[in-house]
Design a protein around this motif. Structure first.
Motif, mmCIF file in Angstrom:
data_model
loop_
_atom_site.group_PDB
_atom_site.id
_atom_site.type_symbol
_atom_site.label_atom_id
_atom_site.label_comp_id
_atom_site.label_asym_id
_atom_site.label_seq_id
_atom_site.Cartn_x
_atom_site.Cartn_y
_atom_site.Cartn_z
ATOM 1 N N ASN A 151 0.833 -1.204 0.000
ATOM 2 C CA ASN A 151 0.000 0.000 0.000
ATOM 3 C C ASN A 151 0.870 1.258 0.000
ATOM 4 O O ASN A 151 0.596 2.216 -0.735
ATOM 5 N N ASP A 170 2.307 1.899 -3.309
ATOM 6 C CA ASP A 170 1.260 2.072 -4.320
ATOM 7 C C ASP A 170 1.220 0.894 -5.279
ATOM 8 O O ASP A 170 1.088 1.057 -6.494
ATOM 9 N N ASN A 214 -0.765 -2.393 -6.384
ATOM 10 C CA ASN A 214 -2.075 -3.028 -6.343
ATOM 11 C C ASN A 214 -1.900 -4.545 -6.325
ATOM 12 O O ASN A 214 -1.349 -5.124 -7.257
#
Length: 285
Positions: free
Chosen positions: A94, A97, A99
């Motif tokens: 997270n 960044d 996914n």
């Protein structure tokens, strides 16, 4: 000797290589726990202009529980037996960044060779996922790793870990280096038969594996010479173990790579880990 073209910094897409830049991540705990190997690796990475970062994770063995990258923007997090590690992985992703898609399949990083066009996993995965049928495990793995040809290989019963990353590595799309299992002839034949069905050229490592030796911690005492990482297309970050076998291993690998940067990984082996266990790589555009 023939030199092979190594595709470093690539992602597979429909069995084609898409190149990018490699970033390497380490645990912030590495320096305090293994100061010498930390210093040696960072010096080598700086010399080769390799990007690296440090993240706050519970242990130094970051390679065992971080996600698998299947494309530039696609990462899969398999379950491990340690819930804390799994939660930490998602927190780090997270922050970066990244996914991540979650899988219910239990599979640690040590049992997945994701190299060239192949994904190689030992049959330990079926024991780790007894709640699912073998057919269902295969289906889910092949769906997740759809850009790769998945090969399930037998694990050796005498090997406590049964990790594919300690057993073999790919040199190119059709060439694989395999540990020397001459002491276990029946198993060796079974393993080779699986690889030959994929029409792979097999280079057997010259050092014979012996899983009967134990260190003072009671762990199996053998040198993991195939637990290396690429620095670029013709260079390796390669483990040594204060052993007379080191020279044999390095000379063998020079058939395939022009430059080999060595790191003394003996302290990792004494703790039951390898060089690939203390780092996690991802490829970025």
């Amino acid at each position: 000797m023939k030199k092979f073209v190594i595709n470093k910094g690539y992602i597979m897409n429909n069995k084609e290589f898409i190149t990018g830049n490699t970033e390497i991540y380490f645990s912030k705990k590495l320096k305090n726990r293994f100061n010498q190997i930390y210093s040696d690796i960072i010096e080598i990475l700086n010399e080769h202009d390799i990007n690296y970062n440090f993240v706050d994770v519970p242990s130094v063995w970051i390679g065992d529980y971080m996600p698998v990258q299947t494309y530039f923007d696609k990462f899969v997090k398999f379950k491990t037996s340690n819930k804390k590690y799994d939660e930490t992985c998602l927190r780090i992703c997270n922050k970066l960044d990244i996914n991540v898609s979650l899988s219910d399949i239990i599979l640690d990083g040590g049992n997945l060779v994701l190299d060239q066009i192949y994904a190689v996993i030992t049959d330990k995965i079926f024991d780790d996922n007894k709640n699912l049928s073998k057919k269902e495990v295969i289906y889910q793995i092949e769906k997740i790793l759809e850009n790769y040809s998945v090969i399930f290989i037998p694990g050796l019963n005498k090997d406590q870990l049964k990790h594919s990353t300690t057993m073999l590595r790919f040199i190119d799309k059709k060439t694989v280096i395999v540990n020397n299992y001459s002491n276990y002839k029946e198993y060796r034949e079974k393993l080779f038969n699986v690889l030959k069905r994929e029409k792979l050229d097999i280079y057997e490592f010259p050092i014979i594996q012996d899983f009967l030796k134990k260190n003072k911690e009671g762990l199996q005492d053998y040198n993991e010479y195939l637990c290396y990482t690429h620095l670029n297309n013709d260079s390796l970050l390669y483990p040594t173990y204060n052993d007379e076998e080191d020279k044999i291993a390095i000379n063998h690998m020079k058939q395939f790579y022009d430059h080999i940067e060595t790191v003394n990984a003996n302290i990792l082996a004494n703790c039951g880990g390898g060089l690939d266990c203390i780092l996690w790589e991802r490829t970025v555009k």
